[in-house]
Design a protein around this motif. Structure first.
Motif, PDB file in Angstrom:
ATOM      1  N   TRP A 193      14.714 -50.028  -6.450  1.00 34.09           N
ATOM      2  CA  TRP A 193      14.238 -49.069  -5.718  1.00 34.09           C
ATOM      3  C   TRP A 193      13.054 -49.663  -4.797  1.00 34.09           C
ATOM      4  O   TRP A 193      12.728 -50.925  -4.858  1.00 34.09           O
ATOM      5  N   SER A 194      12.666 -48.917  -3.534  1.00 33.07           N
ATOM      6  CA  SER A 194      11.540 -49.431  -2.834  1.00 33.07           C
ATOM      7  C   SER A 194      11.006 -48.559  -2.018  1.00 33.07           C
ATOM      8  O   SER A 194      11.638 -47.398  -1.583  1.00 33.07           O
ATOM      9  N   ASP A 195       9.588 -48.567  -1.885  1.00 31.15           N
ATOM     10  CA  ASP A 195       8.829 -47.806  -1.013  1.00 31.15           C
ATOM     11  C   ASP A 195       8.248 -48.320   0.205  1.00 31.15           C
ATOM     12  O   ASP A 195       7.487 -47.791   0.714  1.00 31.15           O
ATOM     13  N   ASP A 196       8.992 -49.639   0.376  1.00 30.63           N
ATOM     14  CA  ASP A 196       8.322 -50.323   1.694  1.00 30.63           C
ATOM     15  C   ASP A 196       9.623 -51.141   2.287  1.00 30.63           C
ATOM     16  O   ASP A 196      10.404 -51.802   1.720  1.00 30.63           O
ATOM     17  N   ALA A 197       9.695 -50.856   3.434  1.00 33.47           N
ATOM     18  CA  ALA A 197      10.722 -51.585   4.277  1.00 33.47           C
ATOM     19  C   ALA A 197      10.983 -53.001   4.176  1.00 33.47           C
ATOM     20  O   ALA A 197      11.991 -53.545   3.889  1.00 33.47           O
TER      21      ALA A 197
END
Length: 211
Positions: A193-197
């Motif tokens: 998962w990621s919340d930052d490009a």
């Protein structure tokens, strides 16, 4: 520098296209680190997303923000440069029920600069669209994007559909967006998962085995 960063963020949040691009050109001309600019874009888009969920922004505002972002990324692409190496194919798209594409577009541009072949399905994509893209493009990674809280359920439905189609063991899956976290990954059954490009690109590279 702080003032110009704040002015840039405010211009993007206010959807002031002319001012935003003018400040961007100043920052590029001064040879500022493009990843700092991307971080400011992320901050601005988080605010845009919040305003949408609060009912202060509408779909038309999101579309305008997306158009400004496309211009930003076109200006930044030459700054990042392009890798001649083909590191593999990635399918990316915003899941069903969500029309946000800002974070997805930033991620796509950064992945292309890293040398990945990116197949962008667009927004509000049903599970079948991802399944067909997997069959047709044989990607190493499938990225499910979404900004709204409700997108988590769509991500899970999509991952489940990929499993039912017998394709889950053929791809790595990463879920991303401002509301995603480790709990989201566990619930949806994704690999990462990621919340930052910017940080997310490192995770893509790790999943692809090209760190």
């Amino acid at each position: 520098m702080t003032d110009i960063r704040e002015n840039f963020i405010n211009a993007l949040v206010d959807l002031d296209e002319v001012k935003c691009i003018d400040i961007l050109n100043q920052r590029v001309k001064s040879e500022e680190d493009p990843f700092i600019i991307i971080e400011d874009v992320r901050k601005a888009t988080d605010i845009v997303g919040q305003r949408f969920e609060e009912g202060r922004f509408f779909v038309s505002d999101l579309m305008m923000a997306g158009e400004i972002l496309n211009q930003i990324m076109e200006i930044l692409k030459p700054v990042f440069g392009e890798s001649k190496e083909n590191k593999g194919t990635i399918v990316i798209g915003t899941v069903g029920g969500d029309v946000h594409d800002i974070g997805k577009n930033i991620t796509s541009a950064l992945l292309e600069a890293e040398g990945f072949n990116v197949i962008d399905l667009g927004v509000d994509q049903p599970p079948d669209a991802f399944i067909e893209a997997i069959k047709e493009n044989k990607p190493i990674i499938v990225a499910l994007s979404g900004l709204l809280t409700e997108a988590t359920e769509s991500m899970k439905i999509t991952v489940d559909a990929i499993k039912e189609a017998g394709l889950r063991d053929q791809v790595k899956i990463i879920v991303g967006g401002g509301r995603t976290d480790e709990e989201t990954r566990e619930y949806t059954g994704a690999d990462e998962w990621s919340d930052d490009a910017t940080a997310g690109v490192r995770k893509f590279k790790k999943l692809a085995g090209v760190e």
